[in-house]
Write a protein that holds these residues in place. Structure first.
Motif, short mmCIF file in Angstrom:
data_model
loop_
_atom_site.label_atom_id
_atom_site.label_comp_id
_atom_site.label_asym_id
_atom_site.label_seq_id
_atom_site.Cartn_x
_atom_site.Cartn_y
_atom_site.Cartn_z
N GLY A 1 -3.65 3.62 0.23
CA GLY A 1 -4.53 2.68 -0.58
C GLY A 1 -3.50 1.98 -1.49
N ARG A 2 -4.32 0.84 -2.15
CA ARG A 2 -3.30 0.05 -3.10
C ARG A 2 -3.11 0.90 -4.17
NH1 ARG A 2 -4.49 -5.41 -2.68
NH2 ARG A 2 -3.09 -5.53 -4.46
N GLU B 1 -4.26 13.26 0.42
CA GLU B 1 -4.70 12.61 -0.61
C GLU B 1 -4.32 13.13 -1.89
OE1 GLU B 1 -9.07 14.04 -0.09
OE2 GLU B 1 -9.43 12.24 1.07
N GLY C 1 -0.10 7.25 -7.42
CA GLY C 1 -0.86 6.08 -7.84
C GLY C 1 -1.90 5.27 -7.52
N VAL C 2 -2.52 5.85 -6.41
CA VAL C 2 -3.42 5.51 -5.44
C VAL C 2 -4.97 5.95 -6.02
CG1 VAL C 2 -4.72 5.15 -3.24
CG2 VAL C 2 -2.31 5.15 -3.24
N GLU C 3 -5.96 4.91 -6.07
CA GLU C 3 -6.99 5.38 -6.74
C GLU C 3 -8.11 5.71 -5.73
OE1 GLU C 3 -7.77 3.16 -11.17
OE2 GLU C 3 -7.78 1.94 -9.35
N ASP C 4 -8.37 4.68 -4.63
CA ASP C 4 -9.27 5.08 -3.57
C ASP C 4 -8.48 5.19 -2.36
OD1 ASP C 4 -11.48 4.38 -5.08
OD2 ASP C 4 -11.21 2.37 -5.05
N ARG D 1 0.86 -1.20 0.11
CA ARG D 1 0.04 0.16 0.00
C ARG D 1 0.86 1.27 -0.21
NH1 ARG D 1 -5.38 -1.09 1.63
NH2 ARG D 1 -5.49 1.25 2.68
N THR E 1 -1.65 -1.38 -13.79
CA THR E 1 -1.89 -1.07 -15.30
C THR E 1 -2.22 -2.47 -16.02
OG1 THR E 1 -0.34 0.64 -15.32
CG2 THR E 1 -0.85 -0.54 -17.47
N LYS F 1 -2.69 10.21 -4.42
CA LYS F 1 -3.16 9.98 -5.89
C LYS F 1 -2.13 10.32 -6.83
CE LYS F 1 -7.76 11.32 -4.82
NZ LYS F 1 -9.21 12.25 -5.14
N ARG G 1 -2.28 1.77 -8.28
CA ARG G 1 -3.28 1.40 -9.57
C ARG G 1 -2.35 0.40 -10.34
NH1 ARG G 1 -3.94 6.31 -10.68
NH2 ARG G 1 -1.78 6.49 -11.92
#
Length: 416
Positions: free
Chosen positions: A409-410, A368, A375-378, A321, A414, A372, A412
């Protein structure tokens, strides 16, 4: 460390990764690696860049073996520098290595540079080198040579040290990897070259005037045992460093303390002393299955050697994460005044909660955004407050509030 946690489902453990050059040790607690604002520790140095709390020691499968003397007693020590194992050098240059080792074994007196080789790692002369360094580099070329053939005096030795430190030359000498070939734990390279190198090393004279060790297998076991000992010390040092109890001494000194060492060996006399690690150790690195079972026995702890042990870093990169932190402070320069410290400005408020909430909102936005951007989406957000107050004449007076916002967050992935 994240990969080790995922592979073993461990929440609390000491993670130790042995490579060719170093051993990296870190604590896994509550399923997460600890973060240190002062950075990782490499030998006696701190990186001073926020990073995982990790201690790096110059100890690996390719660490150079040295003979040490303590009065009339002798032993071996490993590292901190890495060299090319003789067993590997013999795979790449069999004629040179075996011819030199055979010739050295025929001599009645051991040479100081016997069993060691050198080669240049570059293909052309380097600018801005001292004349002596330049001459030695040219003499080395890129083909492996017995070290005694190229070192003529003390000045040559000093020049060679400089070339090695600059990465322009590479030494080949006896290593734990060679010892593991002789003991039958490894069979990927030239075992016979390793045997010869061990025999040559063992011919060195102690202060008592006798050969250190005439048997290659016995010497290989001494080297293996020393790697076990030094690895155990690295793990103990990390354990003392992370302990909540202050034992009143440096972790390095505590790890070597005679009482602790006696406890690890299960001393039972008038005193009964038991000691060991209370956390399991997760061993990583391609050579961990060779060396680490003995380390677990030494430290009286569970040694976990997961499947896919050589690719824990790659697994950690996929399952890990991203964590981004933003922190700030609210101070009180005057009674009833609450000052929010932001990177670009200062904001003053007359209400404590308003000031802290304003800081939290700013930090949340930054954490946040950073997550982001990584590379974190949520993004999941966690906020902690540390409010300090002092009691004056029975009344609580606001001193300072520290707020930390963590966005995780995890990463992203590809999709092709």
């Amino acid at each position: 460390i994240v990969g080790a946690s995922w592979l073993t489902h461990a929440n609390n453990a000491i993670v130790s990764d042995i490579g060719g050059t170093t051993t990296d040790v870190a604590l896994l607690k509550g399923g997460r690696p600890a973060i240190d604002p002062m950075g990782a520790q490499v030998g006696p140095y701190r990186t001073m860049v926020e990073a995982v709390t990790m201690r790096t020691t110059g100890l690996g499968g390719d660490s150079e073996v040295h003979l040490i003397f303590d009065s009339l007693e002798s032993g071996v020590t490993l590292g901190p520098k890495r060299v090319l194992p003789v067993s590997l050098a013999a795979i790449e240059n069999p004629d040179v290595v075996h011819a030199a080792l055979d010739e050295q074994l025929k001599s009645s007196l051991p040479g100081e540079l016997d069993g060691r080789f050198v080669r240049s790692t570059v293909f052309k002369p380097q600018a801005n080198l001292h004349d002596r360094d330049q001459r030695l580099l040219k003499k080395l070329e890129t083909s492996l040579k017995p070290l005694g053939n190229v070192i003529a005096n003390r000045l040559d030795r000093q020049a060679l040290v400089r070339l090695v430190n600059w990465g322009l030359a590479e030494i080949s000498a006896l290593t734990p990897t060679d010892a593991s070939h002789v003991l039958g734990f490894t069979d990927v390279w030239d075992k016979m070259a390793a045997v010869k190198a061990l025999r040559i090393f063992g011919r060195q004279r102690t202060k008592a005037g006798v050969a250190f060790c005439n048997d290659a297998t016995s010497l290989a076991q001494k080297i293996f045992d020393q790697l076990t000992h030094q690895t155990a010390l690295a793990l103990l040092e990390t354990a003392f460093f992370e302990e909540v109890v202050d034992f009143g001494n440096k972790p390095k000194d505590l790890a070597k303390h005679p009482l602790l060492q006696a406890g690890l060996l299960g001393h039972s006399g008038i005193l009964k002393i038991d000691a060991g690690l209370n956390f399991p150790v997760i061993g990583l690195g391609a050579s961990a299955p060779v060396y680490y079972p003995a380390v677990g026995e030494r430290l009286n702890c569970k040694m976990v050697l997961p499947e896919n042990i050589g690719v824990a870093s790659a697994i950690g990169a996929v399952v890990g994460r991203v964590t981004m932190r933003a922190s700030g402070t609210v101070s009180s320069p005057n009674e009833g005044q609450y000052r929010v410290h932001l990177p670009e400005t200062l904001l003053d408020f007359t209400d404590e909660e308003t000031a802290i909430s304003t800081l939290e909102a700013n930090l949340r936005e930054r954490a946040e955004a950073d997550a982001k951007a990584s590379g974190v989406e949520d993004v999941e957000v966690e906020i902690t407050r540390n409010i300090r107050k002092a009691e004056v004449e029975g009344k609580d007076i606001f001193v300072e509030a520290q707020v930390c916002v963590t966005g995780t967050g995890r990463p992203r992935i590809t999709k092709n």
